[in-house]
Design an enzyme around this catalytic site. Structure first.
Site, PDB file in Angstrom:
ATOM      1  N   HIS A   1       0.841  -1.214   0.000  1.00  0.00           N
ATOM      2  CA  HIS A   1       0.000   0.000   0.000  1.00  0.00           C
ATOM      3  C   HIS A   1       0.869   1.255   0.000  1.00  0.00           C
ATOM      4  O   HIS A   1       0.658   2.177  -0.811  1.00  0.00           O
ATOM      5  CB  HIS A   1      -0.902  -0.039   1.238  1.00  0.00           C
ATOM      6  CG  HIS A   1      -1.796   1.152   1.393  1.00  0.00           C
ATOM      7  ND1 HIS A   1      -3.158   1.069   1.242  1.00  0.00           N
ATOM      8  CD2 HIS A   1      -1.537   2.447   1.706  1.00  0.00           C
ATOM      9  CE1 HIS A   1      -3.694   2.267   1.435  1.00  0.00           C
ATOM     10  NE2 HIS A   1      -2.725   3.120   1.738  1.00  0.00           N
ATOM     11  N   GLU A   2       1.858   1.304   0.898  1.00  0.00           N
ATOM     12  CA  GLU A   2       2.704   2.490   1.009  1.00  0.00           C
ATOM     13  C   GLU A   2       3.670   2.604  -0.163  1.00  0.00           C
ATOM     14  O   GLU A   2       3.981   3.712  -0.618  1.00  0.00           O
ATOM     15  CB  GLU A   2       3.480   2.458   2.327  1.00  0.00           C
ATOM     16  CG  GLU A   2       2.611   2.486   3.572  1.00  0.00           C
ATOM     17  CD  GLU A   2       1.717   3.706   3.644  1.00  0.00           C
ATOM     18  OE1 GLU A   2       2.103   4.761   3.078  1.00  0.00           O
ATOM     19  OE2 GLU A   2       0.642   3.625   4.248  1.00  0.00           O
TER      20      GLU A   2
ATOM     21  N   HIS B   1       1.994   4.375  -2.970  1.00  0.00           N
ATOM     22  CA  HIS B   1       2.038   5.827  -2.772  1.00  0.00           C
ATOM     23  C   HIS B   1       3.401   6.382  -3.188  1.00  0.00           C
ATOM     24  O   HIS B   1       3.484   7.402  -3.888  1.00  0.00           O
ATOM     25  CB  HIS B   1       1.804   6.175  -1.299  1.00  0.00           C
ATOM     26  CG  HIS B   1       0.381   6.058  -0.862  1.00  0.00           C
ATOM     27  ND1 HIS B   1      -0.657   6.664  -1.523  1.00  0.00           N
ATOM     28  CD2 HIS B   1      -0.176   5.422   0.203  1.00  0.00           C
ATOM     29  CE1 HIS B   1      -1.792   6.403  -0.902  1.00  0.00           C
ATOM     30  NE2 HIS B   1      -1.531   5.646   0.150  1.00  0.00           N
TER      31      HIS B   1
END
Length: 324
Positions: free
Chosen positions: A67-68, A71
């Site tokens: 998820h990170e 980003h």
């Protein structure tokens, strides 16, 4: 959030763990090994429950990292420098050095996180169905199904329109696009974040007091974090709004007092710490000349500070031989 243990680099992004990540690993492991797994599939050995619970918790951390990383990768593609990623007790944090250059870039950077978690949840849900159709161990299917559900839940929660969640970034991108004012957009997203945080705190404590469920404490903790982070984000935005457009020359010291590189420390300190001057640091120039001069002359080699002079003086005193 500073990292405690570095994991190296993935896709060129520095990745690390904060010690508090052990808390979420322990909670997930205990909840699965003591609760969900034995209740859904009794009859297995404790080693099987605990081993699979630990593995599930580690895979969950991997999904947070994905998820990170999403980003971080999209941020770099949109011109935002990424300092690193740290996984901690309440999830993960991609540390970005700067703001998105436009509402569209903000939208892409924020939106890719929930989409990644949603995609991971869908893939894991498909894997659980496939394993079940192949008559795999029910315990393994349960673990994969839990990972699918938690990733989908993570995507939905992060998409809520409240800072500092990804949904708050999406809300800010929308308000920024509508108003053309990034500061105003940040204030709106931060206000939504504080509202959601207080809602979670109040409902969490109500769950503890009236239902006797300790899980409400976890909701209250997350709510408190949202309130603190949204407030800090709003204050930072206000500070940037005040300082934006103010050139450094308006607050600098014009014509600073300098010192030539050939001057000895003894001469420099002859009139007291800095004579009539009360600066904490002085630029050191390569040009010849007097001990102190006003203006910009010569090539700057570095600077000398009060703290450095004290350190050198203390070291010199320490090595002076005392009379016997």
């Amino acid at each position: 959030m500073d990292e405690t243990l570095s994991l190296g680099r993935i896709a060129g992004v520095r990745v690390g763990l904060h010690w508090s990540v052990l808390v979420i690993v322990a909670l997930i492991t205990m909840a699965l090994a003591h609760g969900r797994f034995p209740a859904a599939h009794p009859g297995h050995s404790p080693v099987a429950y605990w081993g699979l619970a630990v593995l599930t918790a580690v895979v969950f951390l991997g999904s947070l990292l994905a998820h990170e990383l999403a980003h971080a990768v999209v941020a770099r593609r949109n011109g935002v420098e990424v300092e690193g990623i740290t996984l901690w007790m309440l999830g993960g944090a991609a540390r970005l050095r700067g703001e998105a250059p436009s509402p569209a870039a903000e939208l892409r950077i924020a939106g890719v996180g929930p989409l990644t978690s949603l995609l991971a949840g869908g893939v894991l849900a498909g894997a659980a169905v496939g394993l079940d159709s192949l008559h795999a161990s029910g315990l393994v299917v349960e673990a994969v199904a839990w990972l699918a559900a938690i990733n989908i839940l993570l995507a939905v929660f992060n998409a809520l329109p409240a800072a500092p969640l990804d949904g708050g970034r999406l809300l800010r991108a929308y308000l920024w696009h509508r108003t053309g004012d990034r500061l105003r957009a940040t204030r709106g997203a931060s206000a939504a974040g504080r509202a959601l945080g207080w809602f979670m705190v109040l409902t969490g404590f109500a769950d503890v007091l009236f239902a006797g469920s300790l899980s409400g404490l976890w909701a209250a903790l997350i709510g408190w974090f949202l309130i603190a982070a949204a407030t800090a984000e709003s204050r930072q935005a206000q500070l940037r709004g005040v300082l934006e457009g103010v050139p450094v020359r308006r607050v600098m010291t014009p014509a600073p007092v300098t010192v030539a590189a050939t001057v000895t420390l003894c001469d420099f300190l002859a009139e007291g710490p800095f004579g009539p001057y009360r600066h904490a640091a002085f630029p050191v120039l390569a040009a010849d000349g007097t001990r102190r001069r006003q203006g910009h002359f010569g090539l700057q080699l570095g600077r000398v500070t009060h703290a450095l002079l004290l350190h050198v003086a203390q070291g010199a005193v320490a090595v002076v031989p005392r009379p016997g």
